[in-house]
Scaffold this active site. Sequence first.
Site, PDB file in Angstrom:
ATOM      1  N   GLU A 187       2.952 -13.057   4.622  1.00  0.00           N
ATOM      2  CA  GLU A 187       2.350 -12.077   3.749  1.00  0.00           C
ATOM      3  C   GLU A 187       3.578 -11.304   3.123  1.00  0.00           C
ATOM      4  O   GLU A 187       4.625 -11.198   3.726  1.00  0.00           O
ATOM      5  CB  GLU A 187       1.279 -11.303   4.142  1.00  0.00           C
ATOM      6  CG  GLU A 187       0.003 -11.770   4.559  1.00  0.00           C
ATOM      7  CD  GLU A 187      -1.272 -10.888   5.087  1.00  0.00           C
ATOM      8  OE1 GLU A 187      -1.991 -11.008   4.564  1.00  0.00           O
ATOM      9  OE2 GLU A 187      -0.805  -9.891   5.964  1.00  0.00           O
ATOM     10  N   ASP A 227      -0.575  -1.629   2.518  1.00  0.00           N
ATOM     11  CA  ASP A 227       0.773  -1.977   1.909  1.00  0.00           C
ATOM     12  C   ASP A 227       1.329  -1.089   0.998  1.00  0.00           C
ATOM     13  O   ASP A 227       0.624  -0.721   0.005  1.00  0.00           O
ATOM     14  CB  ASP A 227       0.848  -3.105   1.274  1.00  0.00           C
ATOM     15  CG  ASP A 227      -0.001  -4.238   2.490  1.00  0.00           C
ATOM     16  OD1 ASP A 227      -0.237  -4.100   3.326  1.00  0.00           O
ATOM     17  OD2 ASP A 227       0.101  -5.382   1.848  1.00  0.00           O
ATOM     18  N   TRP A 263      -8.607   5.374   2.227  1.00  0.00           N
ATOM     19  CA  TRP A 263      -7.860   4.158   2.956  1.00  0.00           C
ATOM     20  C   TRP A 263      -6.656   3.759   2.033  1.00  0.00           C
ATOM     21  O   TRP A 263      -6.618   3.661   0.816  1.00  0.00           O
ATOM     22  CB  TRP A 263      -8.862   3.078   2.831  1.00  0.00           C
ATOM     23  CG  TRP A 263      -8.134   1.636   3.191  1.00  0.00           C
ATOM     24  CD1 TRP A 263      -7.359   0.838   2.421  1.00  0.00           C
ATOM     25  CD2 TRP A 263      -7.900   1.237   4.548  1.00  0.00           C
ATOM     26  NE1 TRP A 263      -6.809  -0.087   3.246  1.00  0.00           N
ATOM     27  CE2 TRP A 263      -6.798   0.149   4.376  1.00  0.00           C
ATOM     28  CE3 TRP A 263      -7.952   1.844   5.810  1.00  0.00           C
ATOM     29  CZ2 TRP A 263      -6.548  -0.539   5.677  1.00  0.00           C
ATOM     30  CZ3 TRP A 263      -7.714   1.021   6.988  1.00  0.00           C
ATOM     31  CH2 TRP A 263      -6.921  -0.175   6.732  1.00  0.00           C
ATOM     32  N   MET A 264      -5.486   3.704   2.918  1.00  0.00           N
ATOM     33  CA  MET A 264      -4.489   3.157   2.425  1.00  0.00           C
ATOM     34  C   MET A 264      -3.822   2.021   3.327  1.00  0.00           C
ATOM     35  O   MET A 264      -3.705   2.134   4.264  1.00  0.00           O
ATOM     36  CB  MET A 264      -3.179   4.180   2.371  1.00  0.00           C
ATOM     37  CG  MET A 264      -1.993   3.728   1.904  1.00  0.00           C
ATOM     38  SD  MET A 264      -0.603   4.917   1.777  1.00  0.00           S
ATOM     39  CE  MET A 264      -0.011   5.202   3.526  1.00  0.00           C
ATOM     40  N   TRP A 318     -10.890  -0.394   4.616  1.00  0.00           N
ATOM     41  CA  TRP A 318     -10.418  -1.259   3.525  1.00  0.00           C
ATOM     42  C   TRP A 318     -11.382  -1.604   2.673  1.00  0.00           C
ATOM     43  O   TRP A 318     -12.757  -1.864   3.170  1.00  0.00           O
ATOM     44  CB  TRP A 318      -9.794  -2.533   4.125  1.00  0.00           C
ATOM     45  CG  TRP A 318      -9.198  -3.370   3.214  1.00  0.00           C
ATOM     46  CD1 TRP A 318      -7.713  -3.350   3.058  1.00  0.00           C
ATOM     47  CD2 TRP A 318      -9.674  -4.579   2.315  1.00  0.00           C
ATOM     48  NE1 TRP A 318      -7.360  -4.437   2.048  1.00  0.00           N
ATOM     49  CE2 TRP A 318      -8.628  -4.955   1.605  1.00  0.00           C
ATOM     50  CE3 TRP A 318     -10.896  -5.189   2.372  1.00  0.00           C
ATOM     51  CZ2 TRP A 318      -8.866  -5.979   0.691  1.00  0.00           C
ATOM     52  CZ3 TRP A 318     -11.067  -6.354   1.480  1.00  0.00           C
ATOM     53  CH2 TRP A 318      -9.892  -6.651   0.800  1.00  0.00           C
TER      54      TRP A 318
HETATM   55  C1  FRU Z   1      -1.042  -7.177   3.977  1.00  0.00           C
HETATM   56  C2  FRU Z   1      -2.247  -7.661   2.843  1.00  0.00           C
HETATM   57  C3  FRU Z   1      -1.580  -8.504   1.898  1.00  0.00           C
HETATM   58  C4  FRU Z   1      -2.614  -8.216   0.700  1.00  0.00           C
HETATM   59  C5  FRU Z   1      -3.070  -6.740   0.953  1.00  0.00           C
HETATM   60  C6  FRU Z   1      -4.560  -6.749   0.866  1.00  0.00           C
HETATM   61  O1  FRU Z   1      -1.269  -6.167   4.513  1.00  0.00           O
HETATM   62  O2  FRU Z   1      -3.164  -8.670   3.490  1.00  0.00           O
HETATM   63  O3  FRU Z   1      -1.373  -9.664   2.019  1.00  0.00           O
HETATM   64  O4  FRU Z   1      -2.120  -8.306  -0.742  1.00  0.00           O
HETATM   65  O5  FRU Z   1      -2.852  -6.606   2.251  1.00  0.00           O
HETATM   66  O6  FRU Z   1      -4.821  -5.283   0.734  1.00  0.00           O
END
Ligand code: FRU
Length: 507
Positions: A230, A48, A45-46, A72
């Site tokens: 975010e 951000d 999984w990847m 995730w």
């Molecule tokens: C955005 C997010 C960020 C958080 C990360 C967690 O996609 O929700 O706000 O730091 O992903 O993986």
Amino acid sequence: MIKAVKFLIFLLFTSLIFVFQSSAQPAMYKEPFRPQIHFSPQAHWMNDPNGMVYYKGVYHLFFQYYPDSTVWGPMHWGHVTSTDLVHWQQQPIALYPDSLGYIFSGSAVVDKNNTSGFGKNGKAPLVAIFTHHDPKGAKEGRNDFQNESLAYSLDDGKTWTKYSGNPVLKNPGIKDFRDPKVMWYEGSKKWIMTLATLDRITFYSSKDLKTWTKESEFGKEVGAHGGVWECPDLFPLDYKGKKIWILIVNINPGGPNGGSATQYFTGDFDGKTFTPYQTDTRWLDYGPDEYAGVTWANTGNRKIFLGWMSNWQYANVVPTEKWRSAMTVPRDLSIEKVAGKYLLRSKPVPELNKLAEPPLHLENIKAGSYDLTAKTGDLTGPAKLSFISGTIKSFTIILSNDAGEKLVIGYDKKANHYYIDRTKSGKVDFEKGFARTHTAPRLVASNNMDMTLIVDNASVEMFADKGLSVMTEIFFPTQPFTHITIQSPDAFTINSLTYALLKSIWK
Ligand code: FRU
């Protein structure tokens, strides 16, 4: 004799390993839907992009990574590097979860004056600023489970040490308190942290990256608010000698086409406060599949943007088996003034051109129904298609395969918008909202139109009108798309078109 037998067994064994490895190798990055010109992790999984920093000729790309699954989970920072923004070398995982929590998104800077004191023997540290997300606190329903922390590297990004004084910025009681993006502000000789704090941005300043002072808030009453804010970014761009500050704010959900998306604001920043020029909402990319995009640090006047090519609406269920998600192509950002407004443009970085096979160049195409692949041969991989038209008429560009699946990219003159229709693009039923048509407004009134499409096995990125209207879209055909047809009900003429297949970056 025994020795010789042992040696033979050893030889046999090592050559078996070799055969196994070299036969395992070609399958890598060859799976169905595997992007050929975009970065995707070998497995798992990847999400951000994180900590993007350019240092000593190397582009570092860290990313939200869960090495134990294709959905995730406890976040790490994966790491790859590149010297050309095109080819990526795998590096060891940079940051692992610890007693303070998972390693959520954040940024990295070159602390060249050693303000943090992490440097040693004259060596400048690279410093990563990230969110520690405590899953226990989150489960208990607390509102202080996200805090900002530091890690540093003294070997040019290879290995990282977490700061013993973490966290450096404690949560004042805001549930969503994350994704620090830090830059150096020369005016006050301070670091500025741009932090996403629920429904607004909070700016903090620091002289040493360790002690942070709140400066101001921005955005509660401005921009899109259909979801939580975010992954922000703040940086200046030059427009004809004028410094325009860009504040990027990713939002999920609440994007223009549903789910996750990247909005931006233009304005002034004085080291403390961001003052916007605009009251309207603007999107860096209107498509559903560019998210959490931010820019590389330490690239001088050049600002290079990269996003995660997915959407939280379905990221965990897209039909790839071994890995999940890829990044967009890196994009150069610049400003264009349109009807008195400063708008952000994105363009694929020119470095990508080195992947191009000798291009085909065509002039004066009268659309009607024009089978481009009849001229060029079937699409056998990723491609870049660019054209200029002196007529503004409705048209479609159709990518299709022999299974009757298609992806339609078009412009609707009456609605004056671009669109991408993936309703019949192959596997679409893994999520109820995936099979849709998405739109992006045309933002200029000129009589010329230009478009560049970057097509990969499972994605298209559309850059229209010099990168003012951008759409990123993923898709999953059951067989690769092999055909490109251009159609128009009107007298649509393409003045010039360039088409090039792109070599895989994994060869
Ligand atoms: C955005 C997010 C960020 C958080 C990360 C967690 O996609 O929700 O706000 O730091 O992903 O993986």
